[in-house]
Design a protein around this motif. Sequence first.
Motif, PDB file in Angstrom:
ATOM      1  N   GLN A 268       0.841  -1.204   0.000  1.00 28.11           N
ATOM      2  CA  GLN A 268       0.000   0.000   0.000  1.00 28.11           C
ATOM      3  C   GLN A 268       0.873   1.250   0.000  1.00 28.11           C
ATOM      4  O   GLN A 268       1.905   1.279   0.665  1.00 28.11           O
ATOM      5  N   PRO A 269       0.449   2.299  -0.729  1.00 28.25           N
ATOM      6  CA  PRO A 269       1.291   3.502  -0.818  1.00 28.25           C
ATOM      7  C   PRO A 269       1.361   4.272   0.503  1.00 28.25           C
ATOM      8  O   PRO A 269       0.353   4.402   1.198  1.00 28.25           O
ATOM      9  N   ILE A 270       2.532   4.759   0.832  1.00 27.33           N
ATOM     10  CA  ILE A 270       2.683   5.669   1.966  1.00 27.33           C
ATOM     11  C   ILE A 270       3.668   6.779   1.598  1.00 27.33           C
ATOM     12  O   ILE A 270       4.559   6.597   0.770  1.00 27.33           O
TER      13      ILE A 270
ATOM     14  N   ARG B 193      -4.827  -3.140  -7.043  1.00 27.14           N
ATOM     15  CA  ARG B 193      -6.194  -3.278  -6.513  1.00 27.14           C
ATOM     16  C   ARG B 193      -7.245  -3.048  -7.585  1.00 27.14           C
ATOM     17  O   ARG B 193      -8.357  -3.541  -7.475  1.00 27.14           O
TER      18      ARG B 193
ATOM     19  N   GLU C 176     -10.871   8.287 -14.475  1.00 24.12           N
ATOM     20  CA  GLU C 176     -11.160   8.917 -13.174  1.00 24.12           C
ATOM     21  C   GLU C 176     -10.449   8.158 -12.047  1.00 24.12           C
ATOM     22  O   GLU C 176      -9.861   8.773 -11.145  1.00 24.12           O
TER      23      GLU C 176
ATOM     24  N   ARG D 265      -6.824   9.009 -12.037  1.00 24.49           N
ATOM     25  CA  ARG D 265      -6.571  10.349 -11.486  1.00 24.49           C
ATOM     26  C   ARG D 265      -6.703  10.354  -9.964  1.00 24.49           C
ATOM     27  O   ARG D 265      -5.926  11.010  -9.276  1.00 24.49           O
ATOM     28  N   ILE D 266      -7.682   9.605  -9.441  1.00 24.83           N
ATOM     29  CA  ILE D 266      -7.804   9.517  -7.978  1.00 24.83           C
ATOM     30  C   ILE D 266      -6.607   8.747  -7.415  1.00 24.83           C
ATOM     31  O   ILE D 266      -6.011   9.145  -6.406  1.00 24.83           O
ATOM     32  N   GLY D 267      -6.220   7.674  -8.090  1.00 22.49           N
ATOM     33  CA  GLY D 267      -5.086   6.864  -7.616  1.00 22.49           C
ATOM     34  C   GLY D 267      -3.795   7.667  -7.555  1.00 22.49           C
ATOM     35  O   GLY D 267      -2.936   7.419  -6.707  1.00 22.49           O
TER      36      GLY D 267
END
Lengths: 157, 298
Positions: free
Chosen positions: A56-58, A117, A124, A127-129
């Motif tokens: 997961q990104p941090i 995921r 869209e 862009r949110i990712g």
Amino acid sequence: MSESISLRVNGIDYPVTIDQGRNLLSVIRTEVGLTGTKEGCDDCECGACMVLLDGQPINSCSYLAVQAQGREITTVEGVLQGDALHPLQRNLLEEGGVQCGFCTPGMIMSATALLQRTPAPTEEEVRIGLSGNLCRCTGYSKIVQAVQRTAAELADS
Amino acid sequence: MSFTIARTLDEALAALAAGARPIAGGTDLVVGARHGKAPLPADLVAIDRIPGLAEVTVTAAGITIGAAVSHHTLEGHPLIASTYSALADGSALVGSPATRHVGTLGGNIMNASPAMDTGAGLTVLGAEVELRAQAGSRRVTLADLWTAPGRTSARPDELCVAVHVPTPAPRSGSAYLRLEYRRAMEIAVVGAAAAVTLAPDGSVAAVRVALSAVAPTILSLGGLETLAGGSVNDVAAAVAAAASQQATPISDVRATDHYRRHTVGVMARRAVAAAARRAAGETIAIPVNRSIGIGAAS
Ligand SMILES: Cc1cc2nc3c(=O)[nH]c(=O)nc-3n(C[C@H](O)[C@H](O)[C@H](O)COP(=O)(O)OP(=O)(O)OC[C@H]3O[C@@H](n4cnc5c(N)ncnc54)[C@H](O)[C@@H]3O)c2cc1C
Ligand code: FES
Ligand code: FES
């Protein structure tokens, strides 16, 4: 006070002795010695420091290194497939999604997590990712195209 | 100085009793310390690996959300999206995907910012917070928990372990929305949540509204009982007026008090309208901000 801990980066355990207040970004760059991950704002705003923690990104500039013990850390160096570029890296180059390249490692980490995921994201969703990653050069469209092209290629393969 | 990763709840409570501060995702604590807001506490206990603390459980009375549940889990949880929508609407707006993955509900609540995005939704849903210390646990309402910006009534040895949200009445819906200048990495200029229960004839049987970023703590609107029986449009208009009237906003870099007072009414009206549509059975995608087009287009 310094503490001796082990950090697992791209599948390799690195013993490091660090102060408990050190952020993960500085430890990855100066103790572990992997400089692909960039420091932009150093303030949890720009996403240049994005790494994956258990996939997961941090924002590694604002995450305590001691808190990453026992987790899998993935940096941009870890997405290479042997000596070959990851399709995302190749597509970013081919679509013109890289100019100065400073945001690119962070973009790649956010996009990697997104494609894990959501293997077939809409524009869209891309862009949110990528909404935690700033780019001052490209205007984003070519980066979005590169991610969507990668998704399509991975679906075909 | 010490940093402990708690493996059990008892370990975490013992550390708090000994003076340590909890850290969940660190997105407020670490970022705040790096800004020089407050130095990083000397003794920290990480609570992100305690079994059960990051789980959502369905109970006879509603749902129990562990304090370490992330915003990412909340925004994508089917039951929360359908039945406790105002909470999912709020979590989906937090920061970026990275912020939502590490940032937790417990951290958002205990950080006690009046601009927090889960607080108004939880307030209209009637949530209670479970605080636990070595001596035992107690439940407090949100109104009793938040005392001032960044302050709660929890004692230093108390850990927020869970949030309990009761099952809404039949024909109920809720929504949270905020005014924002950007669609990501943003803080609410103002925000509003509404929970609406409709009568069988489509009129409003009950409405609750709470506001963010217009008072020292999340503001629960008073005096709404008299609106029962009105049409959705009439109730929404009355709520808008009450919101602008009861708000006590400040001016800062993000907006003037005057602008906040006006726009919080607009947000409250839209929150009532969206909650009523959901109460009537319509599905509006999470977050409602995107679905109704608030925030600059990408
Ligand atoms: C770039 C960025 C964007 C953000 N955007 C938003 C946004 O849009 N909306 C929003 O609401 N917030 C936002 N935030 C704030 C933050 O991400 C959230 O408040 C988040 O939910 C905090 O959770 P955490 O687990 O990271 O908390 P932490 O930083 O770990 O903790 C916050 C505080 O709560 C205490 N604490 C944590 N867990 C507990 C517990 N279980 N019991 C008792 N005390 C506890 C800690 O000691 C600390 O004082 C943003 C932050 C950043 C860095
Ligand atoms: S360097 Fe971490 S977000 Fe900018
Ligand atoms: S390519 Fe220069 S910042 Fe993105």
